[in-house]
Design a protein around this motif. Structure first.
Motif, short mmCIF file in Angstrom:
data_model
loop_
_atom_site.label_atom_id
_atom_site.label_comp_id
_atom_site.label_asym_id
_atom_site.label_seq_id
_atom_site.Cartn_x
_atom_site.Cartn_y
_atom_site.Cartn_z
N LEU A 54 0.81 -1.32 -0.17
CA LEU A 54 0.07 -0.04 0.16
C LEU A 54 1.02 1.37 0.01
N LEU A 55 1.97 1.20 0.82
CA LEU A 55 3.03 2.51 0.72
C LEU A 55 3.33 2.31 -0.65
N LEU A 56 3.77 1.72 -1.37
CA LEU A 56 4.54 1.77 -2.59
C LEU A 56 3.40 2.06 -3.67
N SER A 57 2.23 1.56 -3.41
CA SER A 57 1.10 2.14 -4.35
C SER A 57 0.55 3.49 -4.36
N SER A 111 5.47 5.07 -17.17
CA SER A 111 4.23 4.30 -17.50
C SER A 111 3.90 3.27 -16.47
N TYR A 112 2.93 2.36 -16.80
CA TYR A 112 2.37 1.63 -15.59
C TYR A 112 3.52 0.41 -15.70
N ARG A 113 4.13 0.09 -16.54
CA ARG A 113 5.07 -0.87 -16.44
C ARG A 113 6.14 -0.53 -15.84
N GLN A 114 6.84 0.77 -16.04
CA GLN A 114 7.85 1.35 -15.17
C GLN A 114 7.57 1.49 -13.69
N ASP A 115 6.28 1.69 -13.24
CA ASP A 115 5.90 1.50 -11.91
C ASP A 115 5.88 0.34 -11.23
N TRP A 116 5.55 -0.62 -12.07
CA TRP A 116 5.63 -2.09 -11.60
C TRP A 116 7.17 -2.50 -11.39
N LEU A 117 7.75 -2.13 -12.24
CA LEU A 117 9.19 -2.49 -12.28
C LEU A 117 9.86 -1.97 -10.96
N ILE A 118 9.55 -0.39 -10.89
CA ILE A 118 9.97 0.38 -9.59
C ILE A 118 9.55 -0.34 -8.34
N ALA A 119 8.31 -0.90 -8.24
CA ALA A 119 7.68 -1.35 -7.13
C ALA A 119 8.17 -3.07 -6.91
N THR A 120 8.62 -3.59 -8.07
CA THR A 120 9.25 -4.84 -7.79
C THR A 120 10.76 -4.63 -7.19
N VAL A 161 -3.40 -4.04 -5.86
CA VAL A 161 -3.26 -3.08 -4.96
C VAL A 161 -3.23 -1.98 -5.37
N VAL A 162 -2.24 -1.59 -6.54
CA VAL A 162 -2.64 -0.20 -7.08
C VAL A 162 -4.07 0.07 -7.69
N ARG A 163 -4.80 -0.65 -8.27
CA ARG A 163 -6.08 -0.57 -8.70
C ARG A 163 -6.93 -0.20 -7.68
#
Length: 175
Positions: A54-57, A111-120, A161-163
């Motif tokens: 949730l913090l990352l989201s 982009s959304y994919r970059q956010d997912w990579l950063i979160a990963t 969780v982001v959604r």
């Protein structure tokens, strides 16, 4: 007959309360951290760190919402709720937020994919760091492979969780 004192107040021009704007993200992260207190019986860590998710989201969804120091109080609460050594999430979450700030200053757009990579990357860093802190404070010799399923599960759960945070955010800013 309609009572003239009970007229309809238009929502246009109204603003949500300051408490609702500022407290909603914090409360959701605190509730996410409390999910680790649910009585789930498992031989290895499988429950995702919902507080971290949730913090990352929130941070990636609304970059202007928090400064990097928010990782200290929210991490302290997570440490107390999860039973991790005090200071581990405080340190790891703050470092992750500082790294996200540094990455954002270098990127023109995300982009959304970059956010997912950063979160990963942040998830791998925080879970690995939590394992390291547990080891050095006498938590035994837990192997990295033991937390690998938790890491994968957490990374795959991030888009959901982001959604959910986006849904909560729409309610949060709605008048």
């Amino acid at each position: 007959m309609i009572d003239p004192h009970l007229h309809h107040v238009p929502r246009l021009g109204r603003h949500p309360s300051r408490f609702r704007l500022e407290a909603t993200p914090i409360i959701t992260v605190l509730l996410g951290s409390l999910l680790t207190t649910l009585p789930v019986i498992a031989q290895s860590p499988i429950m995702p760190p919902f507080g971290l998710l949730l913090l990352l989201s929130w941070r990636l969804l609304r970059p202007e919402l928090w400064r990097a120091w928010i990782g200290v109080p929210l991490g302290l609460f997570d440490d107390m709720a999860s039973g991790q050594p005090i200071g581990s999430a405080m340190f790891l979450w703050t470092v992750a937020l500082i790294a996200i700030d540094a990455i954002e200053h270098r990127m023109v757009w995300r982009s959304y994919r970059q956010d997912w990579l950063i979160a990963t990357l942040a998830i791998i860093f925080c879970i690995s760091g939590g394992l390291f802190f547990a080891r050095i404070t006498g938590g035994g010799s837990v192997r990295f492979l033991l937390v690998l399923p938790q890491m994968v599960w957490t990374i795959l759960l991030f888009p959901f969780v982001v959604r959910q945070c986006a849904r909560i955010d729409r309610w949060r800013v709605m008048a």
